[in-house]
Write an enzyme that holds these catalytic residues in place. Sequence first.
Site, PDB file in Angstrom:
ATOM      1  N   LYS A 138       0.864  -1.428   0.020  1.00 25.65           N
ATOM      2  CA  LYS A 138       0.002   0.090  -0.217  1.00 25.65           C
ATOM      3  C   LYS A 138       0.802   1.264   0.084  1.00 25.65           C
ATOM      4  O   LYS A 138       0.655   2.198  -0.847  1.00 25.65           O
ATOM      5  CB  LYS A 138      -0.999  -0.033   1.235  1.00 25.65           C
ATOM      6  CG  LYS A 138      -2.106   1.119   1.548  1.00 25.65           C
ATOM      7  CD  LYS A 138      -2.996   0.738   2.102  1.00 25.65           C
ATOM      8  CE  LYS A 138      -2.695   0.965   3.509  1.00 25.65           C
ATOM      9  NZ  LYS A 138      -2.731   1.994   4.189  1.00 25.65           N
ATOM     10  N   ASP A 155       1.769  -1.554  11.839  1.00 26.07           N
ATOM     11  CA  ASP A 155       0.415  -1.762  11.172  1.00 26.07           C
ATOM     12  C   ASP A 155       0.138  -3.338  11.768  1.00 26.07           C
ATOM     13  O   ASP A 155      -1.085  -3.867  11.481  1.00 26.07           O
ATOM     14  CB  ASP A 155       0.377  -1.587   9.802  1.00 26.07           C
ATOM     15  CG  ASP A 155       0.448  -0.111   9.435  1.00 26.07           C
ATOM     16  OD1 ASP A 155       0.146   0.439  10.240  1.00 26.07           O
ATOM     17  OD2 ASP A 155       0.780   0.416   8.238  1.00 26.07           O
ATOM     18  N   LYS A 214      -4.796   5.383  14.741  1.00 22.61           N
ATOM     19  CA  LYS A 214      -4.766   4.978  13.175  1.00 22.61           C
ATOM     20  C   LYS A 214      -6.089   4.938  12.875  1.00 22.61           C
ATOM     21  O   LYS A 214      -6.908   5.541  13.210  1.00 22.61           O
ATOM     22  CB  LYS A 214      -4.034   3.336  13.459  1.00 22.61           C
ATOM     23  CG  LYS A 214      -2.705   3.270  13.905  1.00 22.61           C
ATOM     24  CD  LYS A 214      -1.823   3.768  12.682  1.00 22.61           C
ATOM     25  CE  LYS A 214      -0.480   3.970  13.089  1.00 22.61           C
ATOM     26  NZ  LYS A 214       0.358   4.667  11.829  1.00 22.61           N
TER      27      LYS A 214
HETATM   28  C1  S3P Z   1       2.252   4.829   6.129  1.00 24.04           C
HETATM   29  C2  S3P Z   1       3.089   5.016   7.550  1.00 24.04           C
HETATM   30  C3  S3P Z   1       2.541   4.504   8.693  1.00 24.04           C
HETATM   31  C4  S3P Z   1       1.512   3.419   8.458  1.00 24.04           C
HETATM   32  C5  S3P Z   1       0.386   3.870   7.371  1.00 24.04           C
HETATM   33  C6  S3P Z   1       1.080   3.918   5.874  1.00 24.04           C
HETATM   34  C7  S3P Z   1       2.956   5.201   5.075  1.00 24.04           C
HETATM   35  O1  S3P Z   1       1.928   5.531   9.387  1.00 24.04           O
HETATM   36  O2  S3P Z   1       0.674   3.196   9.769  1.00 24.04           O
HETATM   37  O3  S3P Z   1      -0.468   2.537   7.503  1.00 24.04           O
HETATM   38  O4  S3P Z   1       2.490   4.792   3.918  1.00 24.04           O
HETATM   39  O5  S3P Z   1       3.707   6.218   5.191  1.00 24.04           O
HETATM   40  P1  S3P Z   1       2.563   6.819  10.291  1.00 24.04           P
HETATM   41  O6  S3P Z   1       3.456   7.436   9.463  1.00 24.04           O
HETATM   42  O7  S3P Z   1       1.576   7.614  10.690  1.00 24.04           O
HETATM   43  O8  S3P Z   1       3.306   5.779  11.139  1.00 24.04           O
END
Ligand code: S3P
Length: 432
Positions: A20, A313, A340
């Site tokens: 993702k 995650d 989250k």
């Molecule tokens: C992500 C960073 C993470 C993660 C999210 C995707 C990203 O969040 O939890 O699902 O793609 O940069 P945070 O940067 O808030 O930790």
Amino acid sequence: MKILTKKSGLRGTLTVPGDKSISHRAIMFGALAEGTTTVHGFLKGADCLSTIDCFRRMGISIEEIDDTIYVHGKGLHGLSESISILDVGNSGTTTRLISGILAGQTFSSVLSGDASLNTRPMKRIMTPLSMMGADIESCKGNGCAPLVIKGKPLKAIHYNSPVASAQVKSCVLLAGLYADGETSVTEPALSRDHTERMLRSFGADIRSEGCTCTISPPETLHAQHIEVPGDISSAAFFIVAGLITPDSEIRIQNVGINPTRAGILNVCQAMGADITLENKREEGGEPVADLLVRSSQLIGTVIQGDIIPTLIDELPVIALMACFAKGETIIRDAHELRVKESDRIEIVSRNLQAMGADVIPTDDGFIINSTFGKEQIPALHGADIECSLDHRIAMTFSVAGINASGETRILDSDCVDVSYPGFFGEIGKLYK
Ligand code: S3P
């Protein structure tokens, strides 16, 4: 709604959907590059489709032909004002990364998402962007989306981020593409580094040293071909299913094992899991492997400190795994779980408790004791699971459901589409 019942003997080989984080970035950086970026293995989950939709609204042509996404980039200054609100859906990554890009444009934008997204904290990006001279406001004045961003010339800064967050880091680095000098970000622990890796491959001058990353504004970015590896965060549900479901053997192919993402593998190892990494290779600048997972007798562990951002995650499904490990598991330093897609400390604890687990929520994590009864048989029972629009909760409790007596009903199960359309079909194949 989906109903799951107890299973054993999961068998099969599967490939999880594309990562993702990498899929979002491929669209964003492709849009800002000169030429056509091609993306193979793109995750067609709702979150990444929100990113595509936002860039289409800003004048970028994005096509899908034979499973490849073509992003016809218009260069760093080629975006145009959207006549409508940019709908970011459930996606925090879209919101926070795109805000960095929008802050440096010559037009204004409005970003808004769903009920979950519009309660998530955006001050964490508003603060550094404001320091850069950006004009960004929360419409309701509560530090959340909807956000109004009026593009402005930006100043380079050095930002000391209070959180280890790839979204905050990436937001500032992307604004740095438009700043008047070198922009750098220092974070308290290293968060996922996909932005750094991918921007470098697009030709940006971006350097990392420890937990500090520095970018110089480039003249141009150059279109690339991106091979998106399978998402370890999606693989995590099958890793845990394979480990805790008796008599199972699952092979998960083509999983990204970037060290800033693969903390779950270290935790599994510490818990005594039988996982073999096969066919390790590098694809598109990211390390990848096939994972062979077999049912294992797990033991409790302590998860804390710098490893937390590398498995943030995965903590909901790791908490479930801990219910099937002998002894106690303690998870600390995971405050971020509270902000989250849902408050994951609260929702995971509540749902695990409803299934009979011994879980104590703490301010920044969980204390989990195994559910082994006198006969050394784990004893979760089915329950009705509320997911609060959180895809990872729906998938975690589906894995719980195939390891619990009675029926587990996942009430708002459609939210899995955010990151894993087809999840229920895939898990079903393992016990047919
Ligand atoms: C992500 C960073 C993470 C993660 C999210 C995707 C990203 O969040 O939890 O699902 O793609 O940069 P945070 O940067 O808030 O930790």
